[in-house]
Design an enzyme around this catalytic site. Structure first.
Site, short mmCIF file in Angstrom:
data_model
loop_
_atom_site.label_atom_id
_atom_site.label_comp_id
_atom_site.label_asym_id
_atom_site.label_seq_id
_atom_site.Cartn_x
_atom_site.Cartn_y
_atom_site.Cartn_z
N HIS A 251 0.84 -1.20 0.00
CA HIS A 251 0.00 0.00 0.00
C HIS A 251 0.88 1.26 0.00
CE1 HIS A 251 -3.15 -2.58 2.32
NE2 HIS A 251 -3.59 -2.42 1.08
N LYS B 116 -17.89 -5.73 7.91
CA LYS B 116 -16.67 -6.52 8.08
C LYS B 116 -16.30 -6.51 9.56
CE LYS B 116 -14.20 -6.22 3.68
NZ LYS B 116 -12.94 -5.81 3.04
N ARG C 221 -2.16 -6.24 -8.38
CA ARG C 221 -1.08 -7.17 -8.09
C ARG C 221 -0.96 -8.24 -9.17
NH1 ARG C 221 -3.33 -8.31 -2.25
NH2 ARG C 221 -5.12 -8.32 -3.63
O1 PNS Z 1 -8.81 -2.74 0.28
P1 PNS Z 1 -10.09 -3.24 -0.31
O2 PNS Z 1 -10.91 -3.90 0.78
O3 PNS Z 1 -9.86 -4.13 -1.50
O4 PNS Z 1 -10.91 -1.95 -0.82
C1 PNS Z 1 -12.18 -2.09 -1.39
C2 PNS Z 1 -12.87 -0.71 -1.60
C3 PNS Z 1 -12.80 0.11 -0.32
C4 PNS Z 1 -12.16 0.04 -2.70
C5 PNS Z 1 -14.32 -0.98 -2.03
O5 PNS Z 1 -14.88 -1.95 -1.19
C6 PNS Z 1 -15.19 0.27 -1.98
O6 PNS Z 1 -14.99 1.20 -2.72
N1 PNS Z 1 -16.17 0.27 -1.05
C7 PNS Z 1 -17.09 1.36 -0.84
C8 PNS Z 1 -18.48 0.99 -1.39
C9 PNS Z 1 -18.49 1.18 -2.90
O7 PNS Z 1 -18.50 2.30 -3.36
N2 PNS Z 1 -18.38 0.06 -3.64
C10 PNS Z 1 -18.17 0.10 -5.09
C11 PNS Z 1 -19.41 0.12 -5.88
S1 PNS Z 1 -20.10 -1.49 -5.97
#
Ligand code: PNS
Length: 171
Positions: free
Chosen positions: A17, A41, A90
């Protein structure tokens, strides 16, 4: 002024990150790291802890700030006046999920573009869940997370295992 958001769970922040943060901070004027506050979560670290850890490890980057967010990423990006989302890729296994999210976000907010930075090869295998898994059994996570973070991650598991974790170091 070009502002981007770099969203994620960061539970905990890894060296992968941090690499993406440092590289994208060189590309945009301002980078907002968005820590997802997702009540469904069951994170290892509270959102406040995750934000504080990220603030600590990015304190050398003047154009980076860290905030938490709940709800949709597109709304968080709008609040930040950002029209770019940064994500790290990745491997091909990340691609399908990332493509789906970025396309969904573009339908909801057509001006919002996602740029993908390929993860440094050194961190291509790395994820927060791998870090939690190794730490759970008292393993050495110093190659995976910033120095300041390792102790805090291991501290979460003190007393939880019998594999020679940090609680046994003084034995
Ligand atoms: O580190 P992660 O858990 O892979 O990040 C995922 C993240 C935070 C990018 C994703 O879950 C997100 O954007 N969540 C907020 C809700 C949302 O807008 N979802 C996308 C549209 S379905």
């Amino acid at each position: 002024m070009k502002t981007a958001v770099y969203p994620g769970s960061f539970d905990p922040v890894t060296l992968g990150h941090l690499d993406i943060i440092e590289r994208s901070a060189r590309i945009v004027d301002e980078l907002v790291v968005g820590v997802l506050n997702n009540s469904s979560k069951n994170p290892l670290f509270s959102v406040e802890e995750r934000v504080n850890m990220l603030k600590e490890v990015t304190s050398h980057l003047p154009n980076v700030r860290v905030e938490s967010f709940g709800g949709l990423l597109v709304d968080f990006a709008a609040r930040c006046h950002a029209d770019v989302v940064v994500r790290g890729l990745r491997a091909i296994t990340d691609f399908e999920y990332e493509l789906q999210i970025s396309q969904t976000n573009r339908i909801m907010r057509p001006g919002l573009d996602t740029i993908f930075l390929t993860t440094d090869l050194e961190y291509a295998y790395l994820s927060s869940s791998i870090v939690r898994e190794v730490a759970q059994y008292g393993g050495d996570i110093s190659a995976f997370v910033p120095e300041a973070i390792a102790e805090r991650v291991l501290g979460k598991f003190v007393g939880e295992n019998s594999f020679g974790g940090p609680e046994h170091e003084q034995d």
